[in-house]
Design an enzyme around this catalytic site. Structure first.
Site, mmCIF file in Angstrom:
data_model
loop_
_atom_site.group_PDB
_atom_site.id
_atom_site.type_symbol
_atom_site.label_atom_id
_atom_site.label_comp_id
_atom_site.label_asym_id
_atom_site.label_seq_id
_atom_site.Cartn_x
_atom_site.Cartn_y
_atom_site.Cartn_z
ATOM 1 C CD GLN A 177 -2.896 -1.169 2.328
ATOM 2 O OE1 GLN A 177 -2.630 -1.880 3.282
ATOM 3 N NE2 GLN A 177 -3.959 -0.393 2.301
ATOM 4 C CG HIS A 279 -0.563 -5.988 5.399
ATOM 5 N ND1 HIS A 279 -0.712 -5.432 6.648
ATOM 6 C CD2 HIS A 279 -1.643 -5.585 4.705
ATOM 7 C CE1 HIS A 279 -1.822 -4.715 6.702
ATOM 8 N NE2 HIS A 279 -2.403 -4.798 5.522
ATOM 9 C CG ASN A 319 -2.999 -7.638 7.775
ATOM 10 O OD1 ASN A 319 -3.086 -6.915 8.762
ATOM 11 N ND2 ASN A 319 -3.839 -7.516 6.745
ATOM 12 C CD GLU A 320 -7.318 -6.960 8.413
ATOM 13 O OE1 GLU A 320 -7.663 -6.992 7.209
ATOM 14 O OE2 GLU A 320 -7.518 -5.978 9.139
#
Length: 611
Positions: A177, A279, A319-320
């Site tokens: 990102q 991520h 991540n998640e």
């Protein structure tokens, strides 16, 4: 004595009346001035008069307080690489790749330059990076460190409540990102790189440029330090380190050197790094639905932890992953592979590397709250939603028990129950709870009921079979809405924290690893309006105040809170959702950042509440 108290035009008035049978005479403790008049009935009336007019200053110049630097550790968290390198296989290839599509037809082996070019054959972009060397940092001008005007309406519901001195607070970002440079310095393609790839019929933004953090990381860290931010959570790009993603494949030396310098620069500026290994942007050849994930992830993690483990006190493996179903996990059994991969890394770090840092896995979770708390059906729906979202991974990790029965009993779920041996190995392979509780949402059964939905895998709400909304049963929104996803609804923060604390009982406490707000149409506003982001300030102040109450009034141990994000970034294909506490100039060619007022207010909150 019996007293009555009232406020008279900014002055406190106190009147004393004699008690029955008292020999005290009536005594007035306050005499009205010519500017106002009052009596013990509480009535106040203004007295008007003329005077000379003068301008008065409403603000004063106040500067941010920088971090002390550098940061040193009394004891490293793992052996230095010179010692730990003996734990790595001796036959690993370390190389540097350079993307040249013309070499794709050259036969130079399974992992040669042509094979690297072939990895990228399905990805081409309209964007190009504007510069390709690391920018040397410059001191942040004092003019940028002037705090905004104070807020008269700043929430102060947690006044007097203090956080422990070792509370983990700071800001976060993730490699895909913010970094840019997708095809720079030997990085391989990732599972997210389809965003914006040509022909780009969806019109999404690629991350070839993003925030150019890969080349601006030194300046970004200087800006965090100048504002006094002590923790920075970032992710390492797995395909930048292992371009092919597979166990035994070559390592990209440029990627390894980059993150080594990134961590060293954190310490140089006094910032403690928190590192996430993956991520979402995993290499394209990595398959979460295959058991090979365990070996592939462990191979990568060993390289990273061996090199940086002495300087990193906190690690996050994935991540998640709990919301990965349908994205990069095609079967719920893929979550078992995630658990086993996480456990393998945890075991190797603790028992082979002898690392003393702490490791977690990060959950996504917007708590499901019953739409009608008096409805057993809505309550069942809320608990079912949490079972799917949290219970699958958290049951074996924190409680040492099987996957939730509500999940396993869902027809066609493709989730195989764990064996006793698997549960035993997974249990407690985690040091603290980390999650991203941006907001809560209301849950109710799918139309026609949960049971009917659960037996119909073509139902769009399958397999959770829960209807979710941010609109209350009475038609009101739960709070002020953002551009997407988040709401200012602090009334649910304590329930979010309490649910996790009392359900999964993480002995290491709870880290709020992400939380943030993206104001409506923020990207369409002037830069000045974007910087004065009052809604984001209110979101953070309300959320953090409720967090403090959960600690003091509900007994929940919260160990940290990290804002998302330290800068506006590519929110998975677009720049419209601006969660950043800094703006980015994407038209100047230099990608200059500017602090928003929420940055100052966020830092001020912790300066006020840290013991």
């Amino acid at each position: 004595m019996r007293n009555c108290h009232f406020l008279a035009v900014g002055l406190w008035a106190i009147c004393a009346l004699a008690l029955p049978n008292s020999h005290e005479s009536h005594q007035s403790y306050w005499t009205p001035t010519t500017a106002s008049s009052a009596s013990c009935t509480g009535q106040v009336s203004p007295a008007y008069s003329f005077s000379s007019f003068t301008y008065t200053a409403q603000t004063s110049i106040r500067y941010a307080t920088p971090l002390p630097s550098p940061l040193t550790y009394a004891t490293p968290f793992a052996p230095a690489f010179t010692e730990a390198s003996t734990l790595l296989p001796s036959n690993i290839t370390y190389t540097t790749y350079s993307l040249n599509t013309a070499t794709s037809q050259t036969a130079d082996g399974e992992y040669g330059q042509s094979a690297y070019a072939a990895l990228w054959s399905s990805f081409s972009y309209a964007s190009t990076v504007p510069f390709t060397t690391t920018v040397s940092p410059t001191p942040v001008p004092s003019s940028e460190l002037i705090a905004p005007p104070p807020l008269y309406n700043l929430p102060d519901t947690a006044s007097g409540l203090k956080l422990p001195s070792d509370f983990i607070w700071g800001m976060a970002g993730s490699s895909w990102q913010i970094e840019g440079g997708l095809q720079s310095e030997g990085r391989g393609p990732s599972a997210l790189d389809f965003f914006g790839a040509l022909p780009n019929t969806s019109g999404t933004n690629d991350s070839v440029v993003a925030d150019m953090n890969y080349f601006l990381y030194k300046q970004d860290l200087a800006r965090l330090a100048a504002m006094g931010v002590p923790y920075y959570s970032f992710s390492i790009s797995w395909p930048r380190v292992v371009p092919f993603g597979k166990a035994g494949s070559p390592l990209n030396q440029q990627g390894l050197d980059h993150y080594d310098d990134l961590i060293n620069t954190c310490l140089e500026y006094g910032i403690t790094p928190i590192v996430t290994l993956s991520h979402v942007d995993s290499p394209v050849r990595v398959n979460y639905d295959n058991e090979t994930l365990v070996d592939d992830f462990l191979y990568y993690a060993k390289q990273v932890m061996t090199r940086y483990g002495d300087r990193v006190p906190y690690w996050v493996t994935f991540n998640e992953p709990n919301i990965g179903f349908g994205l990069y996990v095609k079967s719920y059994d893929g979550l078992t592979n995630v658990l086993l991969a996480h456990t393998a890394v945890y075991d190797w770090y603790k028992n082979t590397l002898k690392g003393t840092g702490k490791i977690s896995l990060k959950f996504a979770n917007n708590l499901g709250v019953p739409l009608d708390t008096t409805s057993s059906a809505d309550t069942e729906a809320a608990f079912r939603y949490q079972d799917f979202l949290l219970g699958i991974l958290a049951n074996p990790l924190f409680l040492g028990i099987q996957y939730p029965s509500t999940v396993l009993n869902t027809p066609n779920i493709n989730l195989t129950a764990l064996t006793d041996a698997q549960i035993s190995s997974i249990h407690n392979s985690i040091d603290f709870w980390a999650f991203d509780p941006y907001v809560a949402q209301f849950a109710s059964p799918a139309p026609g009921g949960i049971e009917a939905c659960a037996t119909n895998s073509s139902n769009p709400l399958w397999p959770q079979c829960v209807t979710l909304t941010n609109v209350q049963a009475d038609g009101w929104l739960m709070g002020a809405s953002s551009n997407a996803y988040a709401y200012i609804a602090p009334q649910y923060v304590r329930q979010q924290l309490s649910y996790v604390w009392n359900t999964f009982r993480p002995s290491g406490g709870i880290l709020i690893a992400e939380f943030g707000f993206n104001p409506f149409d923020d990207s369409l506003k002037t830069v000045e309006a974007q910087r004065y982001d009052l809604e984001r300030t209110l979101y953070y102040q309300d959320f953090l105040s409720e967090m403090l109450k959960s600690m003091y009034e509900d007994g929940v141990r919260v160990i940290g809170a990290l804002a998302w994000s330290f800068v506006d970034n590519n929110e998975f294909g677009g720049y419209g959702n601006q969660y950043g506490l800094q703006t980015v100039n994407r038209t100047s060619g230099g990608f200059e950042r500017m602090y928003k007022r929420s940055f100052f207010d966020f830092v001020d909150f912790f300066h006020e509440h840290i013991s």
